[in-house]
Design an enzyme around this catalytic site. Sequence first.
Site, PDB file in Angstrom:
ATOM      1  N   GLU A 102       7.232 -21.824   8.126  1.00 39.30           N
ATOM      2  CA  GLU A 102       7.521 -21.093   9.231  1.00 39.30           C
ATOM      3  C   GLU A 102       8.676 -21.652  10.262  1.00 39.30           C
ATOM      4  OE1 GLU A 102       4.750 -21.672  12.956  1.00 39.30           O
ATOM      5  OE2 GLU A 102       3.928 -20.738  11.405  1.00 39.30           O
ATOM      6  N   GLU A 119       0.702  -1.359   0.113  1.00 39.11           N
ATOM      7  CA  GLU A 119      -0.049   0.064  -0.047  1.00 39.11           C
ATOM      8  C   GLU A 119       0.783   1.176  -0.054  1.00 39.11           C
ATOM      9  OE1 GLU A 119      -2.675  -0.441   3.358  1.00 39.11           O
ATOM     10  OE2 GLU A 119      -3.975  -1.710   2.122  1.00 39.11           O
TER      11      GLU A 119
END
Length: 274
Positions: A112, A81
């Site tokens: 992960e 953004e």
Amino acid sequence: MTFTKTTEQSSKYENLEQMSVSSLLSNINNEDKTVPLAVEKALPQIEQLINAIIPKMKLGGRLFYIGAGTSGRLGILDASECPPTFGVPFDLVIGIIAGGDTAIRKAVENAEDDTTQAWNDLKAYNINENDVVVGIAASGTTPYVIAGLEECNNHNIITGSISCNEGSPLSLTSKYPIDVVVGPEFVTGSSRMKAGTAQKLVLNMITTATMVQLGKVKGNKMVDMQLSNSKLVDRGVKMIMEEIDVSYVEASDLLQTHGSVRKAVDFFNLSTIK
């Protein structure tokens, strides 16, 4: 300090499946109301990290987010953004998720837990001492993130972190830890809820405050935003009208010619002076 995963503690609410929709919404909302207060307590930590990021960016450095699962996706969201909002290059703020782009939409098994991949992912961007790397993990225990920050520390790269458990291994690894302790989730262990909301609020603060300090906002306006759709073009035209008192048509012509609100206003002001 004893490390306790409050994000994994049992919910204060029992028998969720027996609640009405109204009760579910009310109780979730009551829990959500506590999140901004938890973020408020972490403001000094957030400020310290931002004050470390700004001078590095002024030297040409970049901001990296690394995370897994929800945390990784939130970092990518915030990074993605920045170009449309502040008109910065797409590679100034970079979000990296364990498991690569596939993991944005679908979980990648064991990603992960990989303790070498984060550094490999960062090296692909030619990471250097002018950059800052922020690890995001609600639990504060994600191996991918912790190992990535450890390597950054070894290479004299500034590290920050966002966790929702105080005194976590991630916080102890990071040079600028941010601990937003939101407590147990409404659905036990579902850290996409309060913890995710807290992380998003902190990420908003980091990039917004940094970009303001870097001169990417004038007054309270996004004068460098990318004009990627009709709504934003209209907003840009109205910004110009407000700033230099011209008609909609004149402002539209200026914006179309110069490509940004800032450039249009600067050109008008310079031509007026001449």
